[in-house]
Motif scaffolding. Structure first.
Motif: not given
Lengths: 397, 371
Positions: A339, A393-397, B119, B155-156, B174-175, B181, B219-220, B235
């Motif tokens: 990210t 940012g990395s959007n809160g991952d 990652q 993860r991502h 995560p979100v 946003k 990302a995301s 993400p």
């Protein structure tokens, strides 16, 4: 090459665990027993049980020991364990008026039926470090008390009930018999908004003590309308009753220690028949701070507005859970290479665009090279300043 | 353990239809999984099966697995829609893959091979931790080879090697809501999803362009799924986002802390939000190649390291983020990403051509080399 910061296998994880455990046993002191924790650090085990939503003093003591005193971590251990257990039965509902209280104060009335019971509290103690505790033998300061035989303890009259009988306090919603349903269990059903009050109360009762206190305080501090008068705060034991699986009769299995708090709130619930609003708090164990904080939050959430944080059920329930906040805050320690690379690409792209725009054409007449170079530098500085809001940012991952 | 314990997705589908007729079924108190046994001792013995002593097969009790599978089936049926489920406390911290592991443990059987990446790498501590939980409790075999895995929890990243129609990709989230946003309230955002009202997101992107000249989401990246729901692809870098479009494999997105599951079924249209004059672009690695295997068509991450003869000075170099594929490329530099498939030329990787090279790009690469 060390480009994976943490290349790992089981061995590395086990070694990290071993080092953590070593911190606990590194000193020369004796190992803490569960009895010591349960007996002497009852506030700690109470807090853990209430945040875990599991009443199990010995397990809580074990969790506290294993977590080296980290309450959220200990509550997490209990919750994870609890979620694997079979549910054999459900208890019968208990009226809290049955409570045998060891402590009960009512700030709203000087004389209340049953009287004020100060009980064990530090409320009026001067906060001075007691150096005699550091190395003295344990003594029971009540050993010399001459006690009269008090007879059978009697349940206390609920102050809130008195006010309700007078019609001064709004009654909780009481749905018609055909609309009644089983209470929501937020550990088994997903929480969605708008959320029912039983789910709110369950989530608050399991909330992290510090978060419940802070959010409750926010309402008192001015970020909200609720400034309650406590009807009473009680600490005592409640029976746990189930229906006997063979006889079908109600049997008392055990007792749980709880702290209960009720408050009247000077917000008039109805215009034609003005009544006080109210708030309610209940936690496992002795934890008056959390019970009162919960009371403020229950009352605030019933105001149901998005104006103030404490009055917004979504805000409060999204932030009050220790396991959620602890996990997500600490996950920031996990690698974020991907990210971060992604967002590096964005900020470089934006910076390059700005730089390209600021770059003077080479055959521009007049102006020395140095002056132009300075100008570019200045613009670059500005574009860094300008990027304070971005990138995302990395959007809160 | 027992046959009952190993039910897969298909069995649950019929179970769901069977109980659908029952009224208020979900209001019944959870009485756990009945164990058929003649005596109490036999019942207690039956509790001990394969996996970790004292725990159910694959850690979760059968009720939970069934609930997770039902939520997953619903998510597959409504691509991109977030399905709430009662996420259980797991023995991992929330935010560390608890949603992913609940889905993985609910679908894994003892014959499956499981891969976990964090990652981009199988070697990270958290990936190792999740892998050993599945290993210990579900008796699965594990692999680091993408092509050998039945279930990949990630993860991502989406692996560099093309995923097939018999593979399941479980992405940790995560979100869950891309609209978060623009509005923190899930209640409000649920309404927006119901009405397919994504105006606020479009305005956000437009403001991005006005302020920065381009969309500055890393990302995301928000994507439309099957033309209906706006979805966060988790993400993953923008690089991986096009791999979800018309994919052969099934992607399941799972959030433990936020208690939501959503999915992108195979062969579903997945389109990143963008404007006609501001196209969706993936991360650029102009003139970069992996420092280890020389790949130029993979997602790279940069690192600073000292090299021999650099007098202790740090230099920036780039390496593949997918360490498993990087190893394969190391021994076979020309290996295509679809080497394991019958067909060739599968479009997998950056979905858009690199943005046209500008002088700025040149300047950037010069600066990168000198710094």
């Amino acid at each position: 090459m060390g480009y994976v910061a943490a290349v790992a296998g089981e061995e590395l994880i086990q070694r990290a665990e071993a080092l953590f455990e070593k911190q606990r046993v590194a000193g020369d002191s004796d190992d803490l027993t569960l009895e010591q924790l349960d007996d002497q650090l009852g506030r700690l085990t109470s807090q853990v049980m209430s945040e875990a939503g599991l009443y199990a003093p010995r397990l809580a003591a074990l969790a506290v020991k294993q977590a080296q005193g980290d309450t959220v971590e200990a509550a997490f251990l209990l919750r994870a364990y609890r979620s694997t257990l079979e549910r054999f039965d459900e208890t019968r509902p208990t009226l809290t008026s049955e409570m045998l209280a060891c402590r009960r104060v009512s700030p709203s009335f000087k004389d209340v039926p049953g009287g004020q019971i100060l009980g064990p509290t530090k409320d009026y103690t001067q906060r001075l470090l007691d150096f005699t505790l550091a190395d003295s033998e344990t003594v029971d300061p009540t050993a010399g008390w001459e006690l009269e035989e008090a007879g059978e303890p009697e349940p206390l009259t609920n102050v809130m009930e008195l006010l309700r009988e007078e019609g001064l306090v709004a009654a909780p919603e009481n749905p018609a018999a055909d609309e009644r349903r089983e209470p929501v269990d937020t550990t088994r059903e997903p929480l969605t908004h708008p959320v029912s009050r039983d789910a709110v109360l369950q989530e608050l009762a399991r909330g992290e003590t510090g978060a419940v206190t802070a959010l409750g305080y926010s309402a008192l501090r001015g970020y909200g309308q609720v400034h309650p008068t406590l009807a009473e705060v009680r600490v005592g034991k409640l029976p746990v009753r189930i229906e006997h699986p063979y006889t079908g009769e109600e049997v008392t299995m055990t007792h749980t220690e709880v702290t209960e708090s009720e408050a009247v709130v000077p917000l008039y619930a109805k215009r034609d028949d003005p009544q006080f609003a109210f708030g309610y708090g209940l936690t496992f164990g002795r934890n008056e701070r959390k019970a009162i904080g919960m009371t403020v939050l229950d009352a605030s959430i019933q105001v149901n507005s998005t104006e103030e944080p404490a009055e917004n059920a979504e805000f409060v329930l999204d932030t009050v859970d220790g396991m959620d906040s602890f996990g997500f805050i600490e996950h920031l320690k996990l690698p974020h290479y991907v990210t971060f690379q992604s967002i590096l690409d964005r900020i470089r792209s934006i910076r390059e665009r700005k730089e390209a725009a600021a770059e003077p054409t080479t055959d521009q007449p007049g102006g020395g090279d140095e002056t132009d170079a300075d100008k570019v530098e200045t613009d670059r500085g500005r574009s860094i300043e300008a990027s304070q809001g971005a990138p995302e940012g990395s959007n809160g991952d | 353990m027992t046959e009952h314990e190993q039910t897969g997705l298909a069995d649950d589908a019929s179970a769901e239809t069977a109980t659908e007729g029952g009224t208020n079924d979900n209001r019944q108190p959870d009485r756990g999984t009945p164990i058929r046994a003649e005596t109490v001792d036999a019942a207690l013995d039956a509790l001990h099966g394969e996996g970790m002593a004292g725990y159910s097969y694959a850690y979760l009790d059968e009720h939970t697995k069934r609930e997770v599978r039902r939520a997953t089936l619903k998510a597959i049926a409504i691509p991109g829609h977030q399905v709430p489920y009662a996420s259980r406390p797991m023995p991992l911290a929330r935010g560390w893959g608890t949603g992913g592991i609940q889905v993985s443990l609910s679908v894994l059987g003892p014959d499956d091979t499981f891969k976990v990446i964090d990652q981009g790498t199988d070697g990270s501590v958290n990936a190792a931790n999740i892998r050993r939980l599945a290993e210990e409790t579900a008796n699965v075999s594990t692999t680091t080879d993408t092509t050998e895995a039945d279930v990949i929890q990630t993860r991502h990243r989406i692996p560099e090697e093309v995923l097939c129609d018999d593979q399941l990709l479980v992405l940790q989230v995560p979100v869950t809501d891309p609209l978060r946003k623009v509005d923190p309230s899930d209640a409000a955002n649920r309404k927006r999803h119901a009405h397919r009202n994504y105006g606020k997101m479009w305005v956000h992107l437009y403001e991005n362009v006005v302020e920065w000249g381009e969309i500055n989401i890393g990302a995301s990246y928000p994507t439309m799924v099957a033309g209906r729901y706006l979805m966060s692809p988790s993400p993953i870098p923008r690089w991986d986002t096009p791999k979800l479009d018309d994919a052969d494999h099934l992607s399941i997105f799972a959030a433990g802390r936020e208690a939501r599951i959503y999915a992108v079924p195979p062969n579903t249209r997945v389109k990143p939000l963008a404007f006609e004059d501001r196209q969706f672009t993936v991360e650029r690695f102009p003139d970069r190649a992996c420092h280890l295997c020389g790949s130029e068509d993979t997602f790279l991450v940069e690192l600073s390291e000292t090299r021999d003869g650099s007098d202790g000075r740090f230099e920036t170099c780039y390496v593949c983020n997918d360490t498993s594929f990087c190893e394969k490329r190391h021994s076979d530099p020309d290996r295509p990403k679809d080497h394991h498939l019958d067909r060739e030329g599968v479009d997998w990787g950056p979905g858009t051509p690199d943005v046209p090279r500008t002088t700025a790009d040149d300047a950037a690469s010069e600066r990168g080399e000198s710094g």
